[in-house]
Structures are given as C-alpha cells and as structure tokens.
Design an enzyme around this catalytic site. Structure first.
Site, PDB file in Angstrom:
ATOM      1  N   LYS A  11     -36.751  -4.837 -13.584  1.00 48.81           N
ATOM      2  CA  LYS A  11     -37.565  -5.717 -14.452  1.00 48.81           C
ATOM      3  C   LYS A  11     -36.742  -6.937 -14.849  1.00 48.81           C
ATOM      4  O   LYS A  11     -35.503  -6.907 -14.838  1.00 48.81           O
ATOM      5  CB  LYS A  11     -38.061  -4.995 -15.701  1.00 48.81           C
ATOM      6  CG  LYS A  11     -36.967  -4.519 -16.685  1.00 48.81           C
ATOM      7  CD  LYS A  11     -36.510  -5.552 -17.689  1.00 48.81           C
ATOM      8  CE  LYS A  11     -35.334  -5.061 -18.517  1.00 48.81           C
ATOM      9  NZ  LYS A  11     -34.499  -6.056 -19.105  1.00 48.81           N
ATOM     10  N   ASP A 135     -36.272   1.328 -22.621  1.00 53.09           N
ATOM     11  CA  ASP A 135     -36.864   0.533 -21.534  1.00 53.09           C
ATOM     12  C   ASP A 135     -37.661   1.390 -20.551  1.00 53.09           C
ATOM     13  O   ASP A 135     -38.327   0.861 -19.664  1.00 53.09           O
ATOM     14  CB  ASP A 135     -35.759  -0.182 -20.730  1.00 53.09           C
ATOM     15  CG  ASP A 135     -35.341  -1.501 -21.372  1.00 53.09           C
ATOM     16  OD1 ASP A 135     -36.024  -1.943 -22.313  1.00 53.09           O
ATOM     17  OD2 ASP A 135     -34.343  -2.080 -20.915  1.00 53.09           O
TER      18      ASP A 135
HETATM   19  P1  ATP Z   1     -31.166  -2.449 -19.473  1.00 56.26           P
HETATM   20  O1  ATP Z   1     -31.693  -3.699 -18.838  1.00 56.26           O
HETATM   21  O2  ATP Z   1     -32.214  -1.345 -19.620  1.00 56.26           O
HETATM   22  O3  ATP Z   1     -30.345  -2.670 -20.702  1.00 56.26           O
HETATM   23  P2  ATP Z   1     -29.057  -2.491 -17.578  1.00 56.26           P
HETATM   24  O4  ATP Z   1     -29.687  -3.061 -16.347  1.00 56.26           O
HETATM   25  O5  ATP Z   1     -28.296  -3.447 -18.424  1.00 56.26           O
HETATM   26  O6  ATP Z   1     -30.164  -1.767 -18.426  1.00 56.26           O
HETATM   27  P3  ATP Z   1     -28.184  -0.118 -16.182  1.00 56.26           P
HETATM   28  O7  ATP Z   1     -28.012  -0.598 -14.785  1.00 56.26           O
HETATM   29  O8  ATP Z   1     -29.372   0.702 -16.494  1.00 56.26           O
HETATM   30  O9  ATP Z   1     -28.071  -1.342 -17.206  1.00 56.26           O
HETATM   31  O10 ATP Z   1     -26.833   0.666 -16.561  1.00 56.26           O
HETATM   32  C1  ATP Z   1     -26.511   0.949 -17.893  1.00 56.26           C
HETATM   33  C2  ATP Z   1     -25.618   2.170 -17.925  1.00 56.26           C
HETATM   34  O11 ATP Z   1     -26.349   3.315 -17.498  1.00 56.26           O
HETATM   35  C3  ATP Z   1     -24.410   2.061 -17.024  1.00 56.26           C
HETATM   36  O12 ATP Z   1     -23.283   2.357 -17.806  1.00 56.26           O
HETATM   37  C4  ATP Z   1     -24.607   3.129 -15.962  1.00 56.26           C
HETATM   38  O13 ATP Z   1     -23.402   3.755 -15.600  1.00 56.26           O
HETATM   39  C5  ATP Z   1     -25.556   4.129 -16.628  1.00 56.26           C
HETATM   40  N1  ATP Z   1     -26.473   4.804 -15.667  1.00 56.26           N
HETATM   41  C6  ATP Z   1     -26.854   6.083 -15.687  1.00 56.26           C
HETATM   42  N2  ATP Z   1     -27.694   6.354 -14.687  1.00 56.26           N
HETATM   43  C7  ATP Z   1     -27.874   5.229 -14.008  1.00 56.26           C
HETATM   44  C8  ATP Z   1     -28.645   4.883 -12.866  1.00 56.26           C
HETATM   45  N3  ATP Z   1     -29.421   5.773 -12.221  1.00 56.26           N
HETATM   46  N4  ATP Z   1     -28.595   3.604 -12.440  1.00 56.26           N
HETATM   47  C9  ATP Z   1     -27.850   2.684 -13.123  1.00 56.26           C
HETATM   48  N5  ATP Z   1     -27.100   2.960 -14.183  1.00 56.26           N
HETATM   49  C10 ATP Z   1     -27.099   4.226 -14.636  1.00 56.26           C
END
Ligand code: ATP
Length: 294
Positions: A11, A135
């Site tokens: 997203k 989210d």
């Molecule tokens: P958001 O936009 O919801 O804040 P994000 O894109 O910033 O999320 P993610 O890629 O979801 O961040 O990663 C956040 C944390 O979640 C990381 O520290 C990661 O190690 C952990 N994590 C656990 N499972 C997953 C997964 N399936 N994919 C990505 N990150 C994961």
C-alpha cells in the site's frame, strides 16, 4: 492436500494526517490508503508442522514473522486449520512504509479462509487482522479506503482512478515509533487535506487526487533522516511535481496520471536509483483474484 497461492499487495498513503496524540499513547490518524501492484507471493500448503520458507534475510525466518502469526491465530480460532508450510516470495521492500508485513499477514488469513471454506465476512477478517496490527485491516480489503483511529477503522472509498507510480526505497530503514515520537503533533502546521482527496475520489478526478496528496509525518522523518528529504527533492528535480513519502517512510514515490510519462520518468530515475520500482494502483478485479486454490 489443500494448497493456495495468494498475491499480497503493498500500500501507499495518498494522504496521511495525524490528528492528535491519544491518552493511550497512540496517535489518531486519518489516512487515504491505496493498494498498489507491487506484491509478495505466498504459497500455503498443508504439512506435518507449521514451517516458513522465505527468500528474504531481512525478515524473521520463524514464528515472529507476521505471516506465521496469522497462521497461528487462525489455527487457534478455527481448529479445522491444519499445520501449514508457508513459502513467502518477498518483493515488497522491508521496513519501507509499504505495509509489507501487514499485507503478508492479511494474505495468509484470506488464503486460510478460502482453503478451509470458513466463510468469514470482510468485517470478521478485519477484526482478526486488527489483533495483529493496525495496517492489517486495510490489507484485507481495499483497494482504496479511509483509515481512522490508529489506522484500524476502515471505510471503503470510491476506487482510485489509475495512477502510475515510481517508488524509491533508500537503503536504510526508519523506525515508525521514532517518527511518531518526534512528531509533536500540536506544533505541526500544514496538515494535508484529507477531505480534498476523498472529494477527488468521489469525482473520479485523478489529477485532483494527486494534487491532494500529503503526509504530515514527512517533516518528522526529514528531521530524523535528512537523506529522505534529499531524495524527495531529487525526485522532484527529476521531473515530477507530485512526490510524497509513504507512511513513516523512508520510501518516496512519484505519482503520475499518464502511463507514458511515468515510464519515461522511471527509465530516467533508474539510472541514479537502480532499485527504483514501477507500480500501478490496484483495481477491484485484481483484488478479487488475489487468492487461487491449487
Ligand atoms: P508499515 O507501512 O505497516 O509501517 P513497513 O512497510 O514500514 O510497515 P514492514 O516491511 O512491515 O514495515 O516491516 C516492519 C517489521 O516487521 C520489520 O522489522 C520486519 O522484520 C517485521 N516483519 C515480520 N514479518 C514480516 C513480513 N512477513 N514481511 C516484512 N516484514 C516483516
């Protein structure tokens, strides 16, 4: 043996406003969220025990992975769900502001719902997802929605007219709690106009949608990581006037209503940022075809 393949879409936030800090320490937000066709692929297969395979070394390879947390939660609630082998092909950059973990979690729940004919409503799936992260409810539905509260209250919006996007994720990550910690929401001026974006969606006016884009967290992230501001400035200088950070960052995206212009911009930006990603907004058909039973 039951099997499913699910496409888990990333997203972006077209608009992200923060209204206030709540008594419970969380922030009250108002965000227009949009699914894009940058996606992970998840395979679910019945197995002797729960097991995760992933090609990405930046995410937890164990039960801490959000995909596995989704498996365990579904097994707790629905005893007919057998142990599952989960294969996660990661394409969404990690810790990028693109909800990569949340969408994997939602995709696993959607896949299990289909595999075991659980017949859960979208509301029920959103409520289950909210137990694991704010989210996640958006990632169950979409493709365009208003998220309020901590981000977990979802209201469907008219689908966004097609937009073409060029995303650049810097090599470093940013800590979402630090970005909110540095926000001092009462002092921030220039809140984005969420209603203008909603009106543009109702009018199906793509130009007005990208004109309304804004993110109150940008300034806070820029103060913590000036490289993100430098990236945004660079992407504007490369020839796009609609450039925004997604979520708490650090991914920055350029938005276009014209595909040829976006493709030309992408070719240009790729020379400087080889990891740049071209993406499109997701439409309803793509969402409906996310889960395939094998
Ligand atoms: P958001 O936009 O919801 O804040 P994000 O894109 O910033 O999320 P993610 O890629 O979801 O961040 O990663 C956040 C944390 O979640 C990381 O520290 C990661 O190690 C952990 N994590 C656990 N499972 C997953 C997964 N399936 N994919 C990505 N990150 C994961």
């Amino acid at each position: 043996m039951k099997q499913a393949k699910i496409t888990a879409y990333a997203k972006i936030n077209l608009v992200l406003d923060v209204l206030r800090k709540r008594e419970d320490g969380f922030h009250e937000v108002a965000m227009v969220m949009q699914a894009i066709d940058l996606a992970d692929t998840i395979h679910l297969k019945e197995a002797q025990r729960n097991w995760l395979h992933t090609d990405n070394r930046h995410i937890p390879p164990n039960m801490n992975n959000l995909a596995m947390k989704a498996v365990v939660l579904m097994q707790e609630r629905f005893p007919q769900v057998k142990p599952l082998e989960v294969t996660l092909e990661k394409r969404i950059p990690v810790a990028a502001g693109l909800a990569g973990g949340s969408t994997d979690c939602a995709a696993v729940m959607l896949g299990i719902d289909k595999m075991y004919n659980l017949g859960l409503s979208l509301g029920e799936l959103e409520a289950l997802g909210a137990e694991l992260g704010s989210d996640i409810p958006f990632c169950m539905g979409g493709p365009t929605a208003l998220a309020t509260g901590r981000g977990e209250h979802i209201e469907a919006l008219p689908h966004c007219p097609a937009l073409y996007l060029v995303l650049v994720k810097p090599s470093f990550g940013v800590s979402t709690p630090k970005v909110y910690g540095n926000l001092r929401v009462d002092e921030r001026k220039n809140h984005p106009d969420v209603q203008a974006c909603i009106d543009a969606l109702h009018g199906q006016d793509a130009v007005k949608v990208i004109d309304s884009m804004g993110n109150l967290l940008e300034q806070s992230t820029f103060e913590l990581q000036p490289e993100v501001k430098a990236l945004k400035d660079d992407m504007i200088s490369a020839g796009c006037s609609h450039v925004l950070m997604s979520g708490s960052g650090p991914t920055v995206f350029a938005a276009f209503t014209d595909e040829a212009q976006a493709q030309a911009y992408y070719q240009n930006i790729k020379n400087k940022y080889p990891g740049a990603i071209f993406a499109r907004t997701v439409n309803q058909n793509m969402l409906e075809e996310r889960v395939a039973l094998l």
